[in-house]
Design a protein around this motif. Structure first.
Motif, mmCIF file in Angstrom:
data_model
loop_
_atom_site.group_PDB
_atom_site.id
_atom_site.type_symbol
_atom_site.label_atom_id
_atom_site.label_comp_id
_atom_site.label_asym_id
_atom_site.label_seq_id
_atom_site.Cartn_x
_atom_site.Cartn_y
_atom_site.Cartn_z
ATOM 1 N N PHE A 1 -11.435 16.922 21.510
ATOM 2 C CA PHE A 1 -12.392 18.036 21.514
ATOM 3 C C PHE A 1 -12.058 19.051 20.419
ATOM 4 O O PHE A 1 -12.944 19.610 19.783
ATOM 5 N N LYS A 2 -10.764 19.251 20.231
ATOM 6 C CA LYS A 2 -10.350 20.185 19.170
ATOM 7 C C LYS A 2 -10.774 19.639 17.802
ATOM 8 O O LYS A 2 -11.164 20.395 16.910
ATOM 9 N N ASN A 3 -10.701 18.334 17.663
ATOM 10 C CA ASN A 3 -11.096 17.702 16.405
ATOM 11 C C ASN A 3 -12.593 17.861 16.146
ATOM 12 O O ASN A 3 -13.031 17.850 14.998
ATOM 13 N N LEU A 4 -13.374 18.001 17.193
ATOM 14 C CA LEU A 4 -14.817 18.177 17.013
ATOM 15 C C LEU A 4 -15.144 19.530 16.374
ATOM 16 O O LEU A 4 -16.048 19.630 15.551
ATOM 17 N N ILE A 5 -14.385 20.549 16.776
ATOM 18 C CA ILE A 5 -14.677 21.866 16.210
ATOM 19 C C ILE A 5 -13.807 22.179 14.993
ATOM 20 O O ILE A 5 -14.119 23.072 14.223
ATOM 21 N N GLY A 6 -12.716 21.427 14.824
ATOM 22 C CA GLY A 6 -11.867 21.617 13.648
ATOM 23 C C GLY A 6 -10.733 22.586 13.886
ATOM 24 O O GLY A 6 -10.724 23.325 14.871
ATOM 25 N N GLY A 7 -9.763 22.585 12.975
ATOM 26 C CA GLY A 7 -8.602 23.473 13.075
ATOM 27 C C GLY A 7 -7.339 22.683 13.361
ATOM 28 O O GLY A 7 -7.364 21.456 13.469
ATOM 29 N N GLU A 8 -6.233 23.407 13.478
ATOM 30 C CA GLU A 8 -4.950 22.727 13.676
ATOM 31 C C GLU A 8 -4.846 22.153 15.088
ATOM 32 O O GLU A 8 -5.196 22.804 16.067
ATOM 33 N N ILE A 9 -4.335 20.916 15.178
ATOM 34 C CA ILE A 9 -4.102 20.277 16.471
ATOM 35 C C ILE A 9 -2.627 20.507 16.787
ATOM 36 O O ILE A 9 -1.768 19.721 16.369
ATOM 37 N N GLN A 10 -2.328 21.601 17.457
ATOM 38 C CA GLN A 10 -0.928 22.008 17.613
ATOM 39 C C GLN A 10 -0.105 21.016 18.424
ATOM 40 O O GLN A 10 1.077 20.845 18.161
ATOM 41 N N SER A 11 -0.736 20.371 19.413
ATOM 42 C CA SER A 11 0.031 19.432 20.236
ATOM 43 C C SER A 11 0.534 18.263 19.378
ATOM 44 O O SER A 11 1.666 17.802 19.538
ATOM 45 N N TYR A 12 -0.285 17.808 18.436
ATOM 46 C CA TYR A 12 0.148 16.721 17.555
ATOM 47 C C TYR A 12 1.165 17.204 16.513
ATOM 48 O O TYR A 12 2.070 16.465 16.137
#
Lengths: 147, 106
Positions: free
Chosen positions: B39-50
């Protein structure tokens, strides 16, 4: 009818969110780069220093970034006609600059970052990971006894 | 243990080479984190968990490489390189390698 409407809403949200966060991120990068510009971050090796070396070690950092739905949609359209995919270029640039800054911020008193390497990979879906590593060097302070 | 990405450590001389030492680890997050990342990838930005996952993977891979260097009798690893490969969805391999050497102060 519902699917195109849903896609339109998702693309709009993604565009507005992505544009806002990108603008904010670029201004944050510019400010932090200005603060850390006195730390030489080099891709080369230096053999001699003007002062004795106090500590030498390795420093690394990584950033995983997702582009957002609108960016992927736009890149897909761009891919049909070919040419620069500026949307992805800015994503990669942000990830790279952020990773470099994190190394510098983790070692605020370092004198040099040498032989820096930068690697970019695709982690999953359309997320990119940038990994940066370098040798961090701390020189003896001016008033050290060893001088 | 001295770890560097350069070939020579200022103030030290290499007296012995022990060859290549490597450390690698494959880690993955749980399915809930993957869903959140999607879901974070859909809106963009840093994926902190990864980002955190890869950070800890890199630390572990480096520790394994250092262990191997210590076993060989080295006190430094020079010319260190890192590499990350996505193996399956959500799982990434982090690979760290370098040359184990023994150094003495000049």
């Amino acid at each position: 009818m519902i699917f195109p409407l849903l896609m339109f809403i998702l693309l709009s949200v993604s565009y507005i969110w992505g544009k806002t966060s990108e603008t904010r991120h670029f201004s944050s990068l510019a400010r932090r780069e200005e603060e850390t510009k006195h730390h030489p971050f080099l891709a080369e090796q230096l053999k001699y220093f003007y002062k004795p070396v106090r500590f030498i070690g390795i420093a690394s950092s990584s950033v995983v970034m997702g582009g957002g739905l609108f960016r992927h949609f736009w890149a897909y359209l761009r891919n049909i006609v070919g040419g620069h995919v500026a949307a992805y270029e800015s994503l990669q640039e942000r990830a790279r600059r952020e990773a470099i800054l994190r190394i510098k911020e983790a070692h605020p008193h370092a004198d040099y970052f040498l032989n820096a390497k930068i690697e970019t990979i695709n982690v999953r879906w359309t997320m990119v990971e940038v990994i940066v590593w370098a040798t961090v060097i701390y020189l003896e302070p001016e008033n050290a006894d060893t001088l | 243990m001295i770890l560097t990405t350069i070939e020579n450590v200022p103030g030290y001389t290499i007296i012995e080479h022990y060859g290549l030492v490597v450390g690698s680890t494959v880690q993955t997050k749980n399915v809930f984190v993957d869903i959140m990342a999607f879901f974070k990838n859909l809106i963009g930005g840093e994926i902190q968990s990864y980002s955190q996952l890869l950070e800890s993977s890199r630390e572990e891979a480096t520790a394994r490489m250092v262990e191997q260097a210590i076993e060989a009798g080295a006190n430094a690893v020079i010319n260190i390189r890192m590499s990350t490969v996505s193996i399956i969805g959500g799982a990434a391999e982090v690979f760290v390698y370098g040359t184990a050497v023994k150094m003495i102060k000049k």
